[in-house]
Design a protein around this motif. Structure first.
Motif, PDB file in Angstrom:
ATOM      1  N   ASN A 155      -5.269   2.614   2.327  1.00  0.00           N
ATOM      2  CA  ASN A 155      -4.950   3.371   1.124  1.00  0.00           C
ATOM      3  C   ASN A 155      -5.702   4.698   1.081  1.00  0.00           C
ATOM      4  O   ASN A 155      -5.132   5.732   0.746  1.00  0.00           O
ATOM      5  CB  ASN A 155      -5.266   2.529  -0.121  1.00  0.00           C
ATOM      6  N   TYR A 166      -7.904  -1.479  -3.256  1.00  0.00           N
ATOM      7  CA  TYR A 166      -7.623  -2.872  -2.971  1.00  0.00           C
ATOM      8  C   TYR A 166      -8.894  -3.614  -2.582  1.00  0.00           C
ATOM      9  O   TYR A 166      -9.832  -3.025  -2.037  1.00  0.00           O
ATOM     10  CB  TYR A 166      -6.578  -2.997  -1.853  1.00  0.00           C
ATOM     11  N   VAL A 185       0.839  -1.199   0.000  1.00  0.00           N
ATOM     12  CA  VAL A 185       0.000   0.000   0.000  1.00  0.00           C
ATOM     13  C   VAL A 185       0.877   1.254   0.000  1.00  0.00           C
ATOM     14  O   VAL A 185       0.604   2.207  -0.734  1.00  0.00           O
ATOM     15  CB  VAL A 185      -0.967   0.008   1.209  1.00  0.00           C
TER      16      VAL A 185
END
Length: 173
Positions: free
Chosen positions: A79, A70, A56
């Motif tokens: 994220n 994701y 990430v």
């Protein structure tokens, strides 16, 4: 809110003191928001494998800014946390609301959609409770609710500091 409530505060305090108050509330809001973001970061990274966190950190911004995220919900939340921005002056505005409510607690206000006047102190407490509930419930509304609390907290601390100085005879304003 700055015009409605800040104007009154500026008339009482003067422009210099009002600006100091406004800036302290804004900076305090930013500090509290960063502390909350840091706590969220450590909470999320503790639930992920180190490889996932590294992925990430390495690729997250390109994923995020391409409009994707994701599949893993914790990676997706991390994220978003790392790539969203916090902008605005609403924390300082909440500090202004707090100061108005503390200095003029019994001022009557009409607030839509409430069909009767309410006192400023109840208006301010109501807003503070709403922000706390929304912040704790972690709604994905894109609002930095704890920044609003930060502005109010730092505003309260500054008001108490000024009150203590005034009571000790250190200034006459």
């Amino acid at each position: 809110a700055v015009w409605m409530f800040g104007r009154t505060l500026e008339l009482i305090w003067g422009p210099k003191r009002f600006l100091i108050y406004y800036m302290v509330c804004g900076i305090g809001a930013a500090i509290v928001q960063e502390l909350i973001t840091t706590a969220e970061y450590f909470t999320l990274t503790s639930s992920l494998a180190p490889e996932a966190v590294e992925m990430v950190l390495r690729e997250g911004s390109s994923v995020y800014y391409s409009g994707m995220n994701y599949v893993d919900p914790n990676m997706a939340e991390l994220n978003v946390l790392l790539n969203r921005s916090t902008i605005g002056a609403s924390g300082a505005v909440y500090g202004i609301l707090l100061a108005f409510g503390m200095l003029f607690p019994n001022s009557q206000m009409f607030v839509f959609p409430i069909p009767f006047p309410i006192k400023a102190k109840f208006f301010v407490v109501g807003y503070a409770v709403i922000e706390l509930v929304l912040g704790i419930s972690r709604t994905a509304d894109g609002v930095a609710h704890f920044a609003h609390w930060g502005g109010m907290i730092f505003g309260f601390l500054l008001l108490m500091y000024w009150k203590k100085k005034r009571n000790n005879g250190q200034y006459y304003n």
